[in-house]
Design a protein around this motif. Structure first.
Motif, PDB file in Angstrom:
ATOM      1  N   LEU A  24       0.568  -0.750   0.099  1.00  0.00           N
ATOM      2  CA  LEU A  24      -0.432   0.105  -0.105  1.00  0.00           C
ATOM      3  C   LEU A  24       1.218   1.427  -0.156  1.00  0.00           C
ATOM      4  O   LEU A  24       0.296   2.713  -0.716  1.00  0.00           O
ATOM      5  CB  LEU A  24      -1.157   0.033   1.499  1.00  0.00           C
ATOM      6  N   LYS A  25       2.248   1.293   0.990  1.00  0.00           N
ATOM      7  CA  LYS A  25       2.578   2.695   0.777  1.00  0.00           C
ATOM      8  C   LYS A  25       3.094   2.313  -0.957  1.00  0.00           C
ATOM      9  O   LYS A  25       3.484   3.576  -0.933  1.00  0.00           O
ATOM     10  CB  LYS A  25       3.907   1.765   1.860  1.00  0.00           C
ATOM     11  N   GLN A  26       4.213   1.515  -1.395  1.00  0.00           N
ATOM     12  CA  GLN A  26       4.000   1.512  -2.519  1.00  0.00           C
ATOM     13  C   GLN A  26       3.409   3.155  -3.430  1.00  0.00           C
ATOM     14  O   GLN A  26       3.420   3.923  -4.474  1.00  0.00           O
ATOM     15  CB  GLN A  26       4.926   0.444  -3.460  1.00  0.00           C
ATOM     16  N   GLU A  27       1.606   1.898  -3.051  1.00  0.00           N
ATOM     17  CA  GLU A  27       0.688   2.221  -3.881  1.00  0.00           C
ATOM     18  C   GLU A  27       0.730   4.381  -3.633  1.00  0.00           C
ATOM     19  O   GLU A  27       0.939   4.997  -4.722  1.00  0.00           O
ATOM     20  CB  GLU A  27      -0.398   1.867  -3.848  1.00  0.00           C
ATOM     21  N   VAL A  28       0.475   4.638  -2.607  1.00  0.00           N
ATOM     22  CA  VAL A  28       0.597   5.651  -1.607  1.00  0.00           C
ATOM     23  C   VAL A  28       1.784   6.802  -2.137  1.00  0.00           C
ATOM     24  O   VAL A  28       1.128   7.818  -2.848  1.00  0.00           O
ATOM     25  CB  VAL A  28       0.048   5.315  -0.154  1.00  0.00           C
ATOM     26  N   THR A  29       3.031   6.430  -2.515  1.00  0.00           N
ATOM     27  CA  THR A  29       4.327   6.982  -2.793  1.00  0.00           C
ATOM     28  C   THR A  29       4.512   7.220  -4.162  1.00  0.00           C
ATOM     29  O   THR A  29       4.240   8.222  -4.347  1.00  0.00           O
ATOM     30  CB  THR A  29       5.711   6.032  -2.153  1.00  0.00           C
ATOM     31  N   ARG A  30       3.504   5.770  -5.084  1.00  0.00           N
ATOM     32  CA  ARG A  30       3.557   6.903  -6.286  1.00  0.00           C
ATOM     33  C   ARG A  30       2.806   8.102  -6.719  1.00  0.00           C
ATOM     34  O   ARG A  30       3.085   9.102  -7.496  1.00  0.00           O
ATOM     35  CB  ARG A  30       2.557   5.644  -6.882  1.00  0.00           C
ATOM     36  N   GLN A  31       1.944   8.050  -6.236  1.00  0.00           N
ATOM     37  CA  GLN A  31       1.010   9.299  -5.594  1.00  0.00           C
ATOM     38  C   GLN A  31       1.183  10.487  -5.041  1.00  0.00           C
ATOM     39  O   GLN A  31       1.436  11.426  -5.770  1.00  0.00           O
ATOM     40  CB  GLN A  31      -0.666   8.925  -5.472  1.00  0.00           C
ATOM     41  N   TYR A  32       1.569   9.583  -3.848  1.00  0.00           N
ATOM     42  CA  TYR A  32       2.079  11.133  -2.839  1.00  0.00           C
ATOM     43  C   TYR A  32       3.126  11.336  -2.929  1.00  0.00           C
ATOM     44  O   TYR A  32       3.910  10.586  -1.710  1.00  0.00           O
ATOM     45  CB  TYR A  32       1.444  11.747  -1.694  1.00  0.00           C
ATOM     46  N   PRO A  33       4.609  11.291  -3.754  1.00  0.00           N
ATOM     47  CA  PRO A  33       5.902  10.974  -3.561  1.00  0.00           C
ATOM     48  C   PRO A  33       6.764  11.673  -2.040  1.00  0.00           C
ATOM     49  O   PRO A  33       7.582  11.387  -1.827  1.00  0.00           O
ATOM     50  CB  PRO A  33       7.002  11.233  -4.795  1.00  0.00           C
ATOM     51  N   ASP A  34       5.565  13.035  -1.636  1.00  0.00           N
ATOM     52  CA  ASP A  34       6.639  13.606  -0.338  1.00  0.00           C
ATOM     53  C   ASP A  34       5.784  12.122   0.979  1.00  0.00           C
ATOM     54  O   ASP A  34       6.854  12.660   2.198  1.00  0.00           O
ATOM     55  CB  ASP A  34       6.290  14.605  -0.136  1.00  0.00           C
ATOM     56  N   PHE A  35       5.220  11.438   1.040  1.00  0.00           N
ATOM     57  CA  PHE A  35       5.222  10.790   1.929  1.00  0.00           C
ATOM     58  C   PHE A  35       5.845   9.429   2.399  1.00  0.00           C
ATOM     59  O   PHE A  35       6.504   8.952   1.687  1.00  0.00           O
ATOM     60  CB  PHE A  35       2.997   9.544   1.678  1.00  0.00           C
ATOM     61  N   PHE A  36       5.930   9.798   3.984  1.00  0.00           N
ATOM     62  CA  PHE A  36       7.566   9.295   3.764  1.00  0.00           C
ATOM     63  C   PHE A  36       6.858   7.660   5.615  1.00  0.00           C
ATOM     64  O   PHE A  36       7.759   7.400   5.824  1.00  0.00           O
ATOM     65  CB  PHE A  36       8.694   9.774   4.738  1.00  0.00           C
ATOM     66  N   SER A  37       5.959   7.894   5.847  1.00  0.00           N
ATOM     67  CA  SER A  37       5.536   7.039   6.679  1.00  0.00           C
ATOM     68  C   SER A  37       5.644   5.690   6.635  1.00  0.00           C
ATOM     69  O   SER A  37       4.977   5.546   5.328  1.00  0.00           O
ATOM     70  CB  SER A  37       4.139   7.806   7.781  1.00  0.00           C
ATOM     71  N   CYS A  38       5.582   4.892   7.885  1.00  0.00           N
ATOM     72  CA  CYS A  38       5.728   3.913   7.928  1.00  0.00           C
ATOM     73  C   CYS A  38       4.522   3.355   8.806  1.00  0.00           C
ATOM     74  O   CYS A  38       3.986   2.007   8.361  1.00  0.00           O
ATOM     75  CB  CYS A  38       6.839   3.650   8.106  1.00  0.00           C
ATOM     76  N   CYS A  39       3.982   3.990   9.018  1.00  0.00           N
ATOM     77  CA  CYS A  39       3.272   3.619   9.950  1.00  0.00           C
ATOM     78  C   CYS A  39       1.357   3.507   9.338  1.00  0.00           C
ATOM     79  O   CYS A  39       0.877   3.743   8.759  1.00  0.00           O
ATOM     80  CB  CYS A  39       2.465   4.921  10.867  1.00  0.00           C
ATOM     81  N   ASP A  40       0.548   1.953   9.794  1.00  0.00           N
ATOM     82  CA  ASP A  40      -0.281   1.963   8.502  1.00  0.00           C
ATOM     83  C   ASP A  40      -1.119   2.304   8.882  1.00  0.00           C
ATOM     84  O   ASP A  40      -2.508   3.254   7.967  1.00  0.00           O
ATOM     85  CB  ASP A  40      -0.679   0.194  10.022  1.00  0.00           C
ATOM     86  N   SER A  41      -1.189   3.129  10.331  1.00  0.00           N
ATOM     87  CA  SER A  41      -3.195   3.903  10.766  1.00  0.00           C
ATOM     88  C   SER A  41      -2.603   5.140   9.514  1.00  0.00           C
ATOM     89  O   SER A  41      -3.669   5.447   8.714  1.00  0.00           O
ATOM     90  CB  SER A  41      -2.923   5.087  11.822  1.00  0.00           C
ATOM     91  N   ASP A  42      -1.672   6.022   8.988  1.00  0.00           N
ATOM     92  CA  ASP A  42      -1.087   6.992   8.370  1.00  0.00           C
ATOM     93  C   ASP A  42      -1.313   6.272   7.367  1.00  0.00           C
ATOM     94  O   ASP A  42      -1.112   7.386   5.299  1.00  0.00           O
ATOM     95  CB  ASP A  42       0.150   7.684   8.542  1.00  0.00           C
TER      96      ASP A  42
END
Ligand code: SF4
Length: 403
Positions: A24-42
């Motif tokens: 999921l993080k990979q997917e989110v980062t593709r859309q929002y490259p500045d996203f860096f959190s590893c917290c699942d809630s985030d």
């Protein structure tokens, strides 16, 4: 957690644990490259935002989130527009209920009914697995987003996690725990005959002790007392902290157990060190025999859904049977409640509960895949390096969807 993009603002609160966070993080980062959190809630919050931007309506966005996440998630949230909502994963692993204030003007969501009670609210309903509830001027609006979900409510909630004054299916958790105690008396009559007195490990052991007392007629001595100001949960602490915390947390009234054969009620045995210290204290106080009555069956596998027992290595029950565990922790017998008896007392069916940590059958596919892979390695001597779902070698290979 909060997130904002394309004029949409959201804030959510989250109870649970996501297994496929890396994907999921990979997917989110593709859309929002500045996203860096590893917290699942985030990550859940960002994923919901991403779908809200993409989808035509709110329910479709939540449905996409439900289908993409593997794990347990009970979510409540609010949109920038002021719309209030809640939804639950398609297995309903974590509790989430809805209620209202006596004047009907305020609506609320809560993990447990206890927090509705203490705020003077009235419980309306428990959310169904895969259900979305939105709040409008006229009240709650319920929408089933995933058809035929497979319910898998966490069985450990009944034994340990939930507050005793919360209700599931209209029954107090306290009453269910009393039934657990009665079941143990039925399942181990010879031990009951050989015992003089009952003692409970406070506080989750207190409720089953009442059931053992009623069903056996043995005296329940309130001879183990918990320190009012040591409030850490021992089983989530680091090793050295855990030992000193347990030592300070529970005190034994020595003369009440001296020369006695004692049944000790406890909710569960995870690592075994809490129980071991308590047994050592009882022996030191002069207890002649110590029989452990444990309401949650032997934990043989990790939890992927939010209870922090996430490796095989930390679980004494993953490598040892009850006789061996008794020897290791110094008990004369370790008597676990059977899975069937536990299920009966909850009023649920076996197929509507998550029992993964005691059976090895996980309700979500990715958790099953990771657990199976790691079990083989563990049994071959591999030493786990952290939570299974956070270790690269298991989580990066898997890409299943919740079903
Ligand atoms: S694995 Fe065990 S602790 Fe985790 S959700 Fe399932 S029953 Fe509860």
């Amino acid at each position: 957690m909060t997130a904002e993009s394309d004029g949409i603002k959201i804030a959510i609160s989250f109870n649970g644990n996501i297994v496929n966070t890396q994907l999921l993080k990979q997917e989110v980062t593709r859309q929002y490259p500045d996203f860096f959190s590893c917290c699942d809630s985030d990550i859940v919050c960002q994923k919901l935002l991403l779908e809200l931007v993409k989808q035509k309506d709110f329910a479709s966005a939540v449905r996409c989130v439900m289908q993409s996440l593997d794990g347990a998630f009970s979510v409540t949230g609010i949109l920038g527009t002021g719309d209030f909502f809640a939804f639950k994963d398609p297995h309903g692993i974590k509790p989430l209920c809805a209620g209202h204030s006596p004047d009907g003007k305020t609506l609320a969501f809560s993990s447990e009914t206890a927090s509705l009670d203490i705020n003077g609210f009235i419980r309306d309903f428990e959310l169904e697995p895969g259900e979305l509830v939105t709040v409008s001027g006229s009240g709650f609006r319920r929408k089933q987003l995933i058809e035929n979900p497979r319910k898998a409510f966490c069985a450990f909630e009944y034994a340990y996690f939930a507050r005793p004054d919360s209700r599931f299916n209209g029954k107090y958790v306290y009453e269910i725990r009393e039934d657990f105690g009665r079941n143990l008396v039925k399942e181990y009559p010879d031990i009951v005959k050989a015992a003089d007195v009952i003692l409970s490990v406070p506080e989750t052991g207190d409720d089953p002790a009442m059931g053992v007392h009623e069903a056996s007629g043995l005296r329940w001595e309130r001879a183990s007392r918990r320190h009012r100001y040591v409030t850490e949960r021992a089983f989530i602490l680091l090793n050295n902290e855990r030992f000193s915390t347990i030592d300070r947390k529970v005190n034994i009234l020595g003369s009440k157990v001296e020369g006695k054969r004692v049944i000790v009620t406890e909710d569960s045995i995870v690592r075994g060190d809490t129980t071991k210290i308590i047994i050592e204290k009882l022996r030191k106080a002069g207890a002649k025999r110590v029989y452990m009555f444990v309401t949650f069956p032997r934990i043989i596998g990790p939890c992927f859904y939010g209870i922090d027992m996430s490796t095989y290595g930390q679980l004494i029950g993953s490598r040892h049977n009850s006789v061996e565990i008794g020897k290791i922790i110094g008990a004369d017998a370790v008597c676990y409640q059977s899975i069937d008896a536990l299920v009966r007392a909850t009023g649920e069916s076996k197929t509507s509960l998550c029992l993964a940590c005691v059976t090895g059958n996980y309700p979500t596919p990715l958790a099953q895949e990771m657990a199976d892979k790691m079990k083989v390695k563990f049994l071959n001597g591999y030493e786990e390096k952290g939570r299974i779902y956070e270790t690269e070698e298991t989580s990066s290979q898997a890409g299943g969807k919740a079903n």
